[in-house]
Design an enzyme around this catalytic site. Structure first.
Site, PDB file in Angstrom:
ATOM      1  N   HIS A   1       1.029  -0.898  -0.762  1.00 28.41           N
ATOM      2  CA  HIS A   1       0.088   0.191   0.299  1.00 28.41           C
ATOM      3  C   HIS A   1       0.926   1.255   0.211  1.00 28.41           C
ATOM      4  CE1 HIS A   1      -3.321   2.982   1.039  1.00 28.41           C
ATOM      5  NE2 HIS A   1      -3.697   1.580   0.616  1.00 28.41           N
TER       6      HIS A   1
ATOM      7  N   HIS B   1      10.692  12.834   9.872  1.00 26.88           N
ATOM      8  CA  HIS B   1      11.080  12.152  11.203  1.00 26.88           C
ATOM      9  C   HIS B   1      12.229  11.185  10.733  1.00 26.88           C
ATOM     10  CE1 HIS B   1      10.568   9.430  14.794  1.00 26.88           C
ATOM     11  NE2 HIS B   1      10.185  10.686  15.284  1.00 26.88           N
TER      12      HIS B   1
ATOM     13  N   GLY C   1       9.162   8.890   9.335  1.00 25.65           N
ATOM     14  CA  GLY C   1       8.685   9.667   7.984  1.00 25.65           C
ATOM     15  C   GLY C   1       7.494  11.493   8.941  1.00 25.65           C
TER      16      GLY C   1
END
Length: 302
Positions: A83, A169, A173
């Site tokens: 995904h 981060h 992320g």
């Protein structure tokens, strides 16, 4: 005064480790005023989708607690799955349920985004009704290139986050936060192992490629099951109901001699989204939702 209620469907980039999934879900189970309606993980997608309902403040409190757990356990540098994603806490959408307008929900999303960054140090992008820029309304635009591309491009002013410094981060992320209408996560599984078929159908059906409005789609392989999947998000089931989406996929699949094996509703779904398809397939004449006894009882109970 009746209290406000919202739905929230946070998506986490973890679908394979039961202990991590359980830890992330704990705040949603144990925060008073926040109600966990559904929690399901998918190994192929490597994704956890949680459905919550509650008053705005307890839902936000539970989200912050779950996000901090996700940061400790999910490292986007090693994450892989079917995904699209840009972060450990990938997306947090809010939907107004009761005594709350969509503009109020958008304001909530933006204020929560500021709090989310302060408490987690994860940069935030706003989308849909909470978007601060028109080019960021669509989630797929914000997630373009996924985590791997964004970590290189985040320094570009065009891809700066809406909240936070222009860097991701180091483990988690970025997170996309927004306000939107009910979304139906709807999957159609096909009896083939050729993922190219699913990808071609997804391209044909999604709105961005000239297909059905209010439909997003990708093609995925379900390797453990020997199937492929057209994974869809129907963002307005009234404009394009599930039966129309299903029949479109069925028609396209038959071009390759492939049949629909099953469909899946992933997470919660409004009753109207299923009733319209039941009416279509059963050819019910003059059907009225008021004929459904459970709905009438709920209406009576207020």
């Amino acid at each position: 005064m009746m209290k406000q209620l919202i739905e929230c469907v946070p998506n986490f980039s973890e679908g394979r480790r039961p202990e991590v999934i359980g830890a992330i879900a704990e705040p949603f189970k144990n925060t008073p005023g926040c109600y966990l309606f559904d929690c399901r993980a998918d190994e192929d997608h490597n994704r956890l989708v949680v459905s919550l309902v509650g008053s705005p403040e307890p839902v936000q409190t539970a989200l912050i607690a779950a996000a901090k757990i996700a940061v400790r356990h999910i490292d986007m540098e090693t994450h892989a799955g079917g995904h699209p994603r840009i972060g450990a806490v990938d997306v947090i959408p809010f939907t107004p349920l009761r005594n709350m307008t969509m503009p109020e929900c958008a304001d909530l999303a933006r204020s929560f985004g500021e709090r989310f960054y302060r408490e987690t140090e994860i940069p935030v992008y706003f989308y849909e009704e909470a978007a601060l820029r028109p080019d960021r309304r669509r989630l797929e635009v914000v997630r373009r290139g996924q985590y791997e591309a964004l970590k290189k491009e985040v320094a570009d002013p065009a891809r700066h986050p809406d909240v936070g410094e222009p860097r991701l981060h180091p483990r988690a992320g970025a997170t996309v936060i927004g306000a939107r209408k009910f979304l139906v996560a709807f999957n159609v599984n096909l009896g083939t192992t050729d993922v190219a078929v699913a990808k071609r159908i997804a391209e044909a059906i999604r709105a961005s490629s000239g297909g059905l409005c209010h439909v997003k789609g990708i093609g995925l392989a379900l390797k453990d099951r020997g199937l492929v999947q057209v994974s869809l998000n129907v963002t307005d089931h009234e404009k394009n109901p599930l039966y129309r989406v299903t029949e479109f996929v069925r028609t396209e699949a038959r071009r390759w001699g492939v049949e629909v094996v099953e469909t899946e509703v992933y997470g919660m779904v409004p009753a109207a989204a299923l009733m319209s398809s039941a009416e279509y397939y059963m050819r019910i004449a003059g059907f009225d939702p008021a004929q459904i006894i459970e709905l009438r009882l709920l209406e009576m109970m207020g």
